[in-house]
Design a protein around this motif. Structure first.
Motif, PDB file in Angstrom:
ATOM      1  N   GLU A 193      39.894  53.671  36.600  1.00 23.08           N
ATOM      2  CA  GLU A 193      38.521  53.428  36.149  1.00 23.08           C
ATOM      3  C   GLU A 193      38.451  53.265  34.635  1.00 23.08           C
ATOM      4  O   GLU A 193      37.481  52.714  34.109  1.00 23.08           O
ATOM      5  CB  GLU A 193      37.592  54.554  36.627  1.00 23.08           C
ATOM      6  N   THR A 194      39.473  53.730  33.905  1.00 23.87           N
ATOM      7  CA  THR A 194      39.425  53.689  32.434  1.00 23.87           C
ATOM      8  C   THR A 194      40.107  52.433  31.901  1.00 23.87           C
ATOM      9  O   THR A 194      39.454  51.538  31.362  1.00 23.87           O
ATOM     10  CB  THR A 194      40.077  54.944  31.835  1.00 23.87           C
ATOM     11  N   VAL A 195      41.433  52.409  32.016  1.00 25.71           N
ATOM     12  CA  VAL A 195      42.227  51.253  31.591  1.00 25.71           C
ATOM     13  C   VAL A 195      43.379  51.122  32.593  1.00 25.71           C
ATOM     14  O   VAL A 195      43.618  52.029  33.384  1.00 25.71           O
ATOM     15  CB  VAL A 195      42.800  51.442  30.155  1.00 25.71           C
ATOM     16  N   VAL A 216      50.173  62.593  33.719  1.00 26.09           N
ATOM     17  CA  VAL A 216      50.569  62.595  35.128  1.00 26.09           C
ATOM     18  C   VAL A 216      49.325  62.357  35.993  1.00 26.09           C
ATOM     19  O   VAL A 216      48.309  63.044  35.829  1.00 26.09           O
ATOM     20  CB  VAL A 216      51.233  63.946  35.489  1.00 26.09           C
ATOM     21  N   HIS A 217      49.415  61.376  36.890  1.00 24.72           N
ATOM     22  CA  HIS A 217      48.291  61.032  37.768  1.00 24.72           C
ATOM     23  C   HIS A 217      48.549  61.564  39.167  1.00 24.72           C
ATOM     24  O   HIS A 217      49.584  61.247  39.765  1.00 24.72           O
ATOM     25  CB  HIS A 217      48.092  59.511  37.803  1.00 24.72           C
ATOM     26  N   ILE A 218      47.608  62.362  39.675  1.00 24.30           N
ATOM     27  CA  ILE A 218      47.761  62.985  40.994  1.00 24.30           C
ATOM     28  C   ILE A 218      46.616  62.552  41.918  1.00 24.30           C
ATOM     29  O   ILE A 218      45.560  62.122  41.444  1.00 24.30           O
ATOM     30  CB  ILE A 218      47.815  64.539  40.880  1.00 24.30           C
ATOM     31  N   GLU A 243      39.695  55.028  27.490  1.00 26.56           N
ATOM     32  CA  GLU A 243      40.571  56.021  28.103  1.00 26.56           C
ATOM     33  C   GLU A 243      39.833  57.317  28.448  1.00 26.56           C
ATOM     34  O   GLU A 243      38.749  57.603  27.927  1.00 26.56           O
ATOM     35  CB  GLU A 243      41.735  56.348  27.158  1.00 26.56           C
ATOM     36  N   SER A 244      40.513  58.118  29.273  1.00 32.08           N
ATOM     37  CA  SER A 244      39.952  59.408  29.672  1.00 32.08           C
ATOM     38  C   SER A 244      39.770  60.326  28.464  1.00 32.08           C
ATOM     39  O   SER A 244      40.451  60.188  27.445  1.00 32.08           O
ATOM     40  CB  SER A 244      40.897  60.076  30.678  1.00 32.08           C
ATOM     41  N   THR A 245      38.847  61.264  28.591  1.00 35.61           N
ATOM     42  CA  THR A 245      38.665  62.326  27.600  1.00 35.61           C
ATOM     43  C   THR A 245      39.754  63.373  27.851  1.00 35.61           C
ATOM     44  O   THR A 245      39.926  63.816  28.984  1.00 35.61           O
ATOM     45  CB  THR A 245      37.274  62.962  27.777  1.00 35.61           C
ATOM     46  N   PRO A 292      50.479  68.391  16.366  1.00 34.25           N
ATOM     47  CA  PRO A 292      51.400  69.114  17.246  1.00 34.25           C
ATOM     48  C   PRO A 292      50.889  69.213  18.681  1.00 34.25           C
ATOM     49  O   PRO A 292      51.687  69.306  19.614  1.00 34.25           O
ATOM     50  CB  PRO A 292      51.505  70.502  16.613  1.00 34.25           C
ATOM     51  N   ASP A 293      49.587  69.166  18.895  1.00 35.25           N
ATOM     52  CA  ASP A 293      49.047  69.336  20.243  1.00 35.25           C
ATOM     53  C   ASP A 293      48.991  68.036  21.029  1.00 35.25           C
ATOM     54  O   ASP A 293      49.269  67.997  22.211  1.00 35.25           O
ATOM     55  CB  ASP A 293      47.637  69.928  20.179  1.00 35.25           C
ATOM     56  N   ALA A 294      48.589  66.978  20.391  1.00 38.90           N
ATOM     57  CA  ALA A 294      48.495  65.680  21.068  1.00 38.90           C
ATOM     58  C   ALA A 294      49.116  64.632  20.142  1.00 38.90           C
ATOM     59  O   ALA A 294      48.414  63.939  19.416  1.00 38.90           O
ATOM     60  CB  ALA A 294      47.048  65.351  21.377  1.00 38.90           C
TER      61      ALA A 294
END
Ligand code: TXA
Ligand code: MG
Length: 319
Positions: A26-28, A58-60, A172-174, A213-215
């Motif tokens: 739904e995003t890209v 990871v897409h589930i 993109e997703s948040t 460092p986080d993202a």
């Protein structure tokens, strides 16, 4: 011959053979591979020319699957997943040690989401593994929101784009991480911050200086056309500044009748932020093809999806 196809069983076969398939969300569009295949994941990084320090999402297929991926789910993560999945939020949580290091760039957290697209949910349900999928664009280029965008980028490099039509959300997703069980926004995106706050109360946005460092992906210049692009609150002045050059305009709602404009795109005549988000990347793809000297983008209202769109535009304009 086109690599675009609607054949889900063909996508299943390729993914089972450790090949890559571009998938609709739904995003890209994402460039997808089996998270447990070293060959497929290496190929994602190589195809995109993406640095290895930048981890993958990871897409589930469903919320129930989450416990196979992560060790621990904070209460507010459960509330958000329940409210928005399938849908455009990505949760960054403590990973299970079965998740390969190459997916998470060695971090002990993993980014995970349930995409809201019927074709890709069907695909995930037919596979025995989740899919790692970054946006299906070369590193630092505009994200794809149509199958043909992906084909233009990668027709020599991958065997198939699974066609799911144009992406409805369009950005993109948040991305949401957790610090001491409290949510914190790593990347603004298709789910407005106000909607998240309705479920879990006030959420902080990670400060740009501290995000690296986080993202790790978030500091880079991103979503960028090849054409020089600027973002402005003052269209008339910007147009004057570039007088005599081939100008392309990216407008929110306003149709200017100005002769020196060579090309213009209006994102939403009705001032609808959702419509604007869904058209944003396609507009940038189109403008980039027009052989312009400059793309002048108008800043959108700074709330809801407008905030996320402004974030993407400001990244597109960094040189
Ligand atoms: O909407 C989306 O999220 C799309 C579709 C295809 O699902 N995917 C997407 O992936 O935008 P990508 O790879 O272009 O962006 C993923 C971002 C990167 O900035 C990366 O640094 C961040 O997610 N990320 C991934 N794993 C992370 C982790 N463990 N901790 C923090 N950030 C992470
Ligand atoms: Mg990306």
């Amino acid at each position: 011959m086109s690599i675009i196809s609607k054949d889900i069983s063909k996508a299943v076969a390729l993914l089972n053979q450790e090949e890559l398939v571009a998938i609709p969300t739904e995003t890209v569009y994402g460039l997808a591979g089996n998270i447990y295949s070293k060959k497929a994941i290496t190929s994602i990084f190589e195809t995109k020319q993406r640095p290895r320090f930048n981890p993958l999402i990871v897409h589930i297929p469903s919320l129930d699957y989450l416990e196979k991926i992560v060790d621990y789910i904070p209460e507010k993560a459960k509330l958000l997943a329940n409210a928005f999945w399938p849908g455009p939020i990505t949760l960054v949580l403590k990973k299970k040690n079965t998740i390969p290091d190459i997916i998470t760039a060695g971090k002990d957290t993993v980014a995970v989401r349930v995409p809201n697209h019927p074709t890709t949910l069907e695909l995930l349900n037919q596979l025995s593994f989740p899919l790692a999928a970054p946006s299906a664009n070369p590193f630092n280029r505009i994200s794809p929101t149509k199958a043909v965008h992906v084909e233009d980028y990668f027709k020599e490099k991958i065997k198939m784009v699974l066609d799911g039509g144009p992406c409805k959300s369009g950005i993109e997703s948040t991305i949401i991480g957790f610090e001491n069980d409290e949510p914190i926004i790593y990347r603004l995106g298709s789910t407005p911050i106000e909607d998240l706050e309705n479920i879990v109360g006030k959420i902080a946005i990670k400060n740009k200086k501290d995000i690296a460092p986080d993202a790790p992906g978030m500091l880079e210049r991103h979503y960028a056309p090849k054409t020089k692009t600027i973002l402005t609150d003052n269209l008339q002045k910007a147009i004057k500044d570039y007088k005599g050059r081939r100008i392309g305009l990216l407008l929110y709602d306003d149709l200017l009748n100005d002769e020196i404009i060579d090309f213009k795109i209006v994102l939403s005549k009705e001032k609808n932020l959702q419509e604007a988000a869904s058209k944003l990347y396609d507009a940038l793809h189109q403008l980039d093809k027009e052989d312009l000297d400059i793309i002048i983008a108008e800043r959108l209202p700074d709330f809801g999806l407008g905030k996320s769109i402004n974030d993407r535009l400001s990244r597109a304009t960094k040189n």
